[in-house]
Motif scaffolding. Sequence first.
Motif, PDB file in Angstrom:
ATOM      1  N   LEU A 277      16.265  11.705  -6.597  1.00 51.20           N
ATOM      2  CA  LEU A 277      15.401  12.818  -6.270  1.00 51.20           C
ATOM      3  C   LEU A 277      14.016  12.169  -5.693  1.00 51.20           C
ATOM      4  CD1 LEU A 277      15.102  15.555  -5.514  1.00 51.20           C
ATOM      5  CD2 LEU A 277      14.571  16.117  -8.110  1.00 51.20           C
ATOM      6  N   ALA A 278      13.631  11.565  -6.808  1.00 49.26           N
ATOM      7  CA  ALA A 278      12.139  10.990  -6.455  1.00 49.26           C
ATOM      8  C   ALA A 278      11.945  10.033  -5.209  1.00 49.26           C
ATOM      9  CB  ALA A 278      11.780  10.171  -7.665  1.00 49.26           C
ATOM     10  N   LEU A 279      12.861   9.430  -5.064  1.00 44.77           N
ATOM     11  CA  LEU A 279      12.994   8.456  -3.650  1.00 44.77           C
ATOM     12  C   LEU A 279      13.180   9.378  -2.473  1.00 44.77           C
ATOM     13  CD1 LEU A 279      15.638   5.638  -4.736  1.00 44.77           C
ATOM     14  CD2 LEU A 279      12.968   5.463  -4.256  1.00 44.77           C
ATOM     15  N   GLN A 280      13.664  10.497  -2.590  1.00 50.89           N
ATOM     16  CA  GLN A 280      13.888  11.384  -1.553  1.00 50.89           C
ATOM     17  C   GLN A 280      12.569  12.018  -1.385  1.00 50.89           C
ATOM     18  OE1 GLN A 280      16.176  11.801   0.709  1.00 50.89           O
ATOM     19  NE2 GLN A 280      17.854  10.288  -0.103  1.00 50.89           N
ATOM     20  N   LEU A 281      11.909  12.451  -2.254  1.00 55.47           N
ATOM     21  CA  LEU A 281      10.521  13.117  -2.155  1.00 55.47           C
ATOM     22  C   LEU A 281       9.765  12.237  -1.732  1.00 55.47           C
ATOM     23  CD1 LEU A 281      10.915  15.138  -5.629  1.00 55.47           C
ATOM     24  CD2 LEU A 281      11.106  16.082  -3.261  1.00 55.47           C
TER      25      LEU A 281
END
Length: 545
Positions: A277-281
């Motif tokens: 999720l952090a990578l996408q954000l």
Amino acid sequence: MEISVALRRTKSFYEAVCALNTLQTNVSVLDQVRRERSDQPELQLQAMRGFLHRTGLTVDKLDLLNIIHVTGTKGKGSTCAFTERILRDYGFRTGFYSSPHLVQVRERIRINGQPISKELFTKYFWEVFAQLDDTKDSHGVSMPAYFSFLTILAFHVFLQERVDLAVIEVGIGGAYDCTNIIRKPWVCGISSLGIDHTSILGDTIEEIAWQKAGIFKPGVPVFTVKQPDRPMTVLQGRAKEIRCPLWVCPDLEQYESGAGHLSLGLAGQQQRCNASLALQLSKTWLQRYRQSDDQLAAPVVETRLVSQATAFKPSPIMVKGLEATEWPGRTQTLRHGPVTYYLDGAHTTGSMQACVHWFSQEIQQEESSNRGPVIRVLLFNTTGERDSAAMLKLLEPCQFDFAVFCPNITETITENNADQQNFNVSVENMLTRCLDNQISWQSLSGTETKQGSESELLIKDRLPLLAKTRTNTLVFPCILSALQWISQGRDTVLATAGSPYLPVQPSVMAKAEPLRKAAQVSVLVTGSLHLVGGALKYLDPSLAS
């Protein structure tokens, strides 16, 4: 006006924290509010806008913070920590607002990954506090509550310190959380959903999903980790209603096919979905940043209800950021000589399942390298409406030799813990819960209760608290006394912390013989982030410095 003049003369950090604590809701008032809870929770957001305006801020100014807004039941703080670290490593000046704090309240407001200094906290605190205090009578309203005040303070700090972006973690829920005065975040995220805060958010996973999706904004992309079908259906419906694209993050393994194995700074299998999720954000925020205003196209709203986000090859900076992320109190291990502490603030059944899985793996590796006897100790407490018995049932297979319970009181000398004082629950209620937890554990473990085993913990001229002993369970009046008994003077960090040793009855000390003889003592501290924070105050003195 005389009060405000006096406030401006008050400059110390300690006095700021004490003034902040006056904004906590007294337990008796809180009970009444819960009984008479308004059917119009949106009034909280309306009040929040009023508080913001009284400090000279407007919701328009918050648009300048280029916000990443993250909600969820578990993992939202870790997701924010990963995201903040990645973007900081790209060279951006980051702001990060999170809750709760572990040791010091200024941890909630971070600049470039570090809690703001005592000097900055004190300066900005009195600026905001005085403005609100000056205007409270003219507006016919009182001061904002504790969390609302800190949220306003965080926005004020981030604007004054000119951050390039702000990562904002939702407090509770989403739709009516006071952070949701944000109008135009750049991207939103949803971590794993589960049952928590039911008196506020609802009793079902669908109701909770509806609340979490309240942070969706028209045209603003939203990323979510994989969710069960029922809450995912709710998220899809809300995304369609609000007209924003909703993307489901891929498994972390899909990124690794192009980048090799990704090492994470946070332990535990559950952190892999948070990292995805952090990578996408991070990627979405960077794409927005790299587009000038005249290049920004109109928001694209997917015609499908939900789309699968595409895995990509993380940049070297992203890889480094994931590995370098630190987030104390979550799947954290501290080794102090023969005593090893495993700290995790799991406080729902879902997060406790993940905690047990992590602890079981860690303890297996740790004990395989020891040739002498190993003692396992559980230090546990819960708060609020959490189902303590259900969490203890998940912990029972870990085969603890001792189960120790204490309230989230760091020590019985209250003037030493202003940052960690909680007026929302009475001491009596906290101790009652500890005793209830002890009974639940005895029922699970089949431990028989010894008659006449109750003994008073002799702390002269302090709170009339009890230490209760059962065969392998104990209840202590505070976190410090529990840690001192568990470590038996073998933890050099705790022994040199400068805190006075709290005396206990000889019968209680006699039970500690196995702890003194063990080659290794493994302690799991869990059930509450406030408990973990209280423990870290003594186990990691740097957090209190």
